[in-house]
Write a protein that holds these residues in place. Structure first.
Motif, short mmCIF file in Angstrom:
data_model
loop_
_atom_site.label_atom_id
_atom_site.label_comp_id
_atom_site.label_asym_id
_atom_site.label_seq_id
_atom_site.Cartn_x
_atom_site.Cartn_y
_atom_site.Cartn_z
N ARG A 2 0.66 -1.22 0.06
CA ARG A 2 -0.36 -0.20 -0.21
C ARG A 2 0.88 1.23 0.02
NH1 ARG A 2 -5.30 -1.49 0.93
NH2 ARG A 2 -5.48 0.68 3.31
N MET A 4 1.31 5.99 -0.81
CA MET A 4 0.86 7.14 -0.75
C MET A 4 2.11 7.20 -1.02
SD MET A 4 -0.48 9.04 2.81
CE MET A 4 -1.91 8.74 3.25
N GLU A 34 -1.00 -1.46 -4.31
CA GLU A 34 -2.73 -0.04 -4.44
C GLU A 34 -1.82 1.19 -3.99
OE1 GLU A 34 -6.76 0.42 -1.17
OE2 GLU A 34 -5.46 -1.77 -1.02
N GLU A 36 -2.66 5.03 -2.46
CA GLU A 36 -2.98 6.69 -2.12
C GLU A 36 -2.73 7.52 -2.87
OE1 GLU A 36 -6.62 8.59 0.53
OE2 GLU A 36 -5.93 7.07 -0.69
N ARG A 68 -5.98 10.90 6.10
CA ARG A 68 -5.52 9.68 5.19
C ARG A 68 -4.72 8.82 5.31
NH1 ARG A 68 -6.60 13.35 -0.41
NH2 ARG A 68 -6.40 10.99 -1.18
N ASN A 71 -6.38 6.42 7.72
CA ASN A 71 -6.80 5.26 7.06
C ASN A 71 -6.36 4.76 6.23
OD1 ASN A 71 -8.56 6.86 8.46
ND2 ASN A 71 -9.86 8.87 6.87
N PHE A 72 -5.42 4.69 5.32
CA PHE A 72 -5.20 4.09 4.38
C PHE A 72 -4.09 2.88 5.16
CE2 PHE A 72 -2.33 3.45 0.68
CZ PHE A 72 -3.23 2.71 0.17
N GLN A 73 -3.37 3.36 5.89
CA GLN A 73 -2.07 3.11 6.47
C GLN A 73 -1.00 2.07 5.73
OE1 GLN A 73 -3.59 0.17 9.53
NE2 GLN A 73 -5.26 0.56 9.94
N PRO A 74 -0.40 3.56 4.68
CA PRO A 74 0.20 2.87 3.70
C PRO A 74 1.43 1.95 4.39
CG PRO A 74 0.77 5.00 4.86
CD PRO A 74 -0.26 4.51 5.45
#
Length: 368
Positions: A2, A4, A34, A36, A68, A71-74
């Motif tokens: 993940r 960001m 993924e 963000e 953010r 919430n996203f927890q990169p």
């Protein structure tokens, strides 16, 4: 992973940073990662950059970025630019003790010095400070890496670029007199420049060359009207995109790249992919791509370089560009990220969640 991405440059801007990151994101998503993306388009309070209103600077962004982030927890954070969003993202990562990587897309001190009366030494002091705690500073070429290391950087890694060889293809070339010729009625040969029409791009150096045929500029920017007035013999076509842009590249005879501030120059590869050879100064970017390729010429005499390019083989130029892959670019980007190791990552987000619960449900401090 993940990932960001925090960037001051994003749509509707059209520049190398945006085009590079959008293509890298697409390739990485195909590989299962993924994203963000945090950009000025995300409902931040913004103000236009002085002297360049197309660029919006996000203000008071740190709290929203932090929200953010939680919430996203990169797994990894990448900061692409040194503007206000980049500063907010950097501050957040340092506060949370989360590793991050950065990239150096533009020779920032020279860019600022071209627009404002600021010594480049001040600019290098700023970018050294900005990138100091980055796990890895990604740069596009070996010469840019050497230049930054000479200015005191010690965490620089190479990250090359790619080109869409299907969109930018020699088959899009329209010869003089054929239907759809983007340069209809203009004397040949066609010497083309594509990019933002802005002072840091050094377009005057191209416009002032004594060349046969016609000099054509494709693009928009804050210097457009000024250059139109100063150089009436130059043909300005405005912005072109996608297939139209590829047709312009392919139908030109030589692409001229006068910039001294770009760290790579995606347009160099896009021109080459269509078979159009490239003339440029001996500067970072061109000096890493062009020498020995037989696909272009670098020279401190840009006029000489342009004229020499007229004799180069367009098929050889295309073959050289085919060696640059966006998938390889995306893989190198992922390798250069600085994510938390899995065990530390788990503990990190447990700590963040515990802190959020304490904020939401503070302990009762009244005496019993």
């Amino acid at each position: 992973m993940r990932i960001m991405l925090i960037t001051d440059a994003w749509e509707p801007q059209v520049n190398g940073v945006v085009r590079t990151m959008k293509r890298v994101i697409a390739e990485c998503e195909e590989m299962g990662h993924e994203w963000e993306v945090v950009s000025p388009a995300d409902d931040f309070l913004t103000m236009p950059l002085p002297t360049y209103s197309e660029i919006q600077l996000a203000l008071f962004a740190r709290n929203k970025i932090s929200e953010r982030f939680e919430n996203f927890q990169p797994d990894a954070v990448h900061i692409a630019t040194e503007g206000t969003l980049g500063l907010a993202g950097r501050a957040m990562c340092l506060k949370e003790k989360h590793p991050f990587s950065t990239s150096y897309h533009t020779r920032f001190p020279e860019y600022v010095s071209a627009r404002f009366p600021v010594p480049t030494s001040w600019g290098y002091s700023y970018v050294r400070w900005f990138h100091k705690y980055s796990g890895k500073v990604m740069v596009a070429t070996p010469s840019m890496r050497e230049e930054l290391e000479e200015h005191g950087f010690n965490n620089v890694v190479s990250w090359t670029r790619g080109v869409d060889v299907d969109l930018f293809h020699p088959s899009r070339r329209i010869e003089e007199g054929q239907p759809g010729d983007p340069f209809e009625g203009l004397p040949r040969p066609i010497f083309l420049n594509v990019g933002r029409v802005a002072v840091e791009k050094n377009i005057e150096a191209f416009a002032e060359l004594d060349l046969p045929g016609t000099k054509v500029i494709v693009g928009e920017g804050p210097q457009l009207q000024e250059l139109k007035r100063r150089y009436p013999e130059v043909k300005f076509l405005g912005a072109r995109f996608n297939e139209e842009l590829a047709t312009c590249f392919a139908s030109a005879d030589v692409f001229c790249f006068p910039s001294l501030t770009d760290t790579f120059g995606l347009v160099i590869l896009e021109a080459m992919a269509t078979g159009t050879p490239v003339a440029a100064y001996n500067a970072p970017g061109p000096r890493d791509i062009i020498p020995g390729s037989n696909a272009g010429v670098i020279d401190d005499d840009l006029e000489k370089a342009c004229k020499t390019c007229l004799d180069l083989d367009r098929a050889v130029t295309r073959t050289y560009a085919e060696g640059y892959s966006w998938r390889a670019c995306a893989e190198a980007f992922i390798e250069n990220l600085d994510p938390l190791p899995v065990p530390e990552r788990k503990r990190f987000w447990q700590k963040i969640r515990l802190r959020r619960r304490k904020k939401k449900f503070p302990p009762d401090t009244k005496a019993g």
